[in-house]
Design a protein around this motif. Sequence first.
Motif, short mmCIF file in Angstrom:
data_model
loop_
_atom_site.label_atom_id
_atom_site.label_comp_id
_atom_site.label_asym_id
_atom_site.label_seq_id
_atom_site.Cartn_x
_atom_site.Cartn_y
_atom_site.Cartn_z
N LEU A 274 0.83 -1.21 0.00
CA LEU A 274 0.00 0.00 0.00
C LEU A 274 0.86 1.26 0.00
O LEU A 274 0.50 2.27 -0.62
CB LEU A 274 -0.92 0.00 1.23
CG LEU A 274 -2.06 -1.01 1.23
CD1 LEU A 274 -2.85 -0.90 2.53
CD2 LEU A 274 -2.99 -0.78 0.04
N GLU A 275 2.00 1.20 0.70
CA GLU A 275 2.90 2.34 0.72
C GLU A 275 3.43 2.64 -0.68
O GLU A 275 3.55 3.82 -1.08
CB GLU A 275 4.07 2.05 1.67
CG GLU A 275 5.04 3.21 1.86
CD GLU A 275 4.40 4.39 2.56
OE1 GLU A 275 4.88 5.52 2.35
OE2 GLU A 275 3.44 4.19 3.32
N GLY A 276 3.75 1.57 -1.43
CA GLY A 276 4.20 1.78 -2.81
C GLY A 276 3.11 2.40 -3.67
O GLY A 276 3.37 3.28 -4.49
N GLN A 277 1.86 1.92 -3.49
CA GLN A 277 0.75 2.51 -4.24
C GLN A 277 0.55 3.98 -3.88
O GLN A 277 0.24 4.81 -4.75
CB GLN A 277 -0.53 1.72 -3.96
CG GLN A 277 -0.51 0.28 -4.46
CD GLN A 277 -1.80 -0.45 -4.14
OE1 GLN A 277 -2.83 0.17 -3.96
NE2 GLN A 277 -1.71 -1.77 -4.06
N LEU A 278 0.72 4.31 -2.59
CA LEU A 278 0.56 5.70 -2.16
C LEU A 278 1.62 6.60 -2.79
O LEU A 278 1.32 7.73 -3.20
CB LEU A 278 0.67 5.77 -0.63
CG LEU A 278 0.51 7.16 0.00
CD1 LEU A 278 -0.85 7.75 -0.34
CD2 LEU A 278 0.68 7.08 1.51
N ASN A 279 2.84 6.10 -2.91
CA ASN A 279 3.89 6.89 -3.56
C ASN A 279 3.55 7.15 -5.03
O ASN A 279 3.79 8.24 -5.56
CB ASN A 279 5.23 6.17 -3.44
CG ASN A 279 5.77 6.19 -2.02
OD1 ASN A 279 5.49 7.12 -1.26
ND2 ASN A 279 6.54 5.18 -1.65
N ASP A 280 2.99 6.11 -5.68
CA ASP A 280 2.57 6.29 -7.09
C ASP A 280 1.48 7.35 -7.20
O ASP A 280 1.48 8.16 -8.14
CB ASP A 280 2.07 4.96 -7.65
CG ASP A 280 3.19 3.94 -7.80
OD1 ASP A 280 4.37 4.36 -7.85
OD2 ASP A 280 2.89 2.73 -7.85
N ILE A 281 0.56 7.34 -6.26
CA ILE A 281 -0.52 8.34 -6.26
C ILE A 281 0.04 9.74 -6.08
O ILE A 281 -0.37 10.69 -6.75
CB ILE A 281 -1.56 8.02 -5.18
CG1 ILE A 281 -2.31 6.72 -5.51
CG2 ILE A 281 -2.56 9.16 -5.01
CD1 ILE A 281 -3.23 6.24 -4.42
N ARG A 282 1.00 9.86 -5.16
CA ARG A 282 1.61 11.17 -4.93
C ARG A 282 2.31 11.69 -6.17
O ARG A 282 2.24 12.89 -6.50
CB ARG A 282 2.60 11.08 -3.77
CG ARG A 282 1.94 10.93 -2.41
CD ARG A 282 2.97 10.68 -1.33
NE ARG A 282 2.34 10.61 -0.01
CZ ARG A 282 2.97 10.19 1.09
NH1 ARG A 282 4.25 9.79 1.01
NH2 ARG A 282 2.34 10.16 2.24
#
Length: 398
Positions: A274-282
């Motif tokens: 989820l942290e990786g997905q959040l970085n992509d969103i940012r």
Amino acid sequence: MSDLIIRFHDEALDAFDWLVVQDDEVSRSLQWRSGSESDLGDLISSQDTEVVLAIPQQCVLMTHFEVPAKASRQILSSIEFQIEDQLGDDIDRQHFATANIVNNSVPIVVIKKSIMQRCQALQKKFNMTISTIIPELFLCPWSGHQGELSVLESECGLILRFGHYQGFKCQSSLLKSMMDQLNRQYPIEQVNYFYTENDVYEAIKVEGYESQKANPTVEHLNDPKTINFDLRQREFKRSSVWGALLKPWKWVATLFFAFLMVFTYNKLAHLNDLEGQLNDIRLSQYAVVKAYLPLGTAKSDNLKKKLIARIKQSKANVGDNGFLSQLVIFTKAKQRYSSVMITKINFQKSRLSIDINSTKLSDVEALVKTLESSALTVKLENLTIKPEFSSGRLLLGN
């Protein structure tokens, strides 16, 4: 309806008026009594009923925010940032309560968190069973018809209500000027004065408006057709009467929580994903708003704060233009009246505030009439008339 209603006088929530309303009590017999915090213990213990707390209207900001027909959860959760320019303090110190969306508009009540925390402290100290916390405005009945204005006597002033969530508090001496100003935006067809004594009604009513006297009542607070809502939302969520019964089961909840903690290690891999997905969103957010951000903004910066600062700067530029145009109109009008002296100028929320004094009251009155003939809205406040000079404050707006 059977409630103990406590109407506080000011932000300290230590002085108040109180009223007990029984199911069979008629509205004309309602009599408010005064009290202080030292009286609350005996008052609560002597009344086996729920409590309604009314927050002073001068401590409450009532506004609304327009939303799209299909508002997303993200838009609704960021409402406080959308109305940030209307607040006089840091949004982190404010508590926001919202009602249901009506015609793509979200009614919003803003109050200091310290006031809500004070209510919680009083509830705990005196073991109160609070049924609801409302703005003082809701104590004033309103028919629900556009064009009707309700006036209710309150502590150190009057409550004026002209909508479900629209109204304000003003001094009795300013009633006429406030009604005239309100009439320009919301034409007043009838004024309902809620007073017990006819003599007081005759003394306070404003001529030039169709009006009638009605007995004060709080029956509308229990009417399902009335649009009210509880200020206890989010971190101040409404407490349940079952809370005391559930206290003995706290140890069960503690064991259950410990049981969950044992198995949290199984979720670590998922959290990393989820942290990786959040970085992509940012990164995608940065790509979308990059064109609107100040030069030198990095991907790791707080993009929301950067955007808010940019919007504030744009609004400040618009405000400067408004200040100059209002000042030009005032300067041209003042040239005719040399006796009028300026002691202070202030500009806030698109309004120009000018403190003036003059040895000639007639020049002050003539200046006000000249400004009223311009495109500005004009209001004269704090007028002081003395033998040697007169002073006051002019409020100008577009």
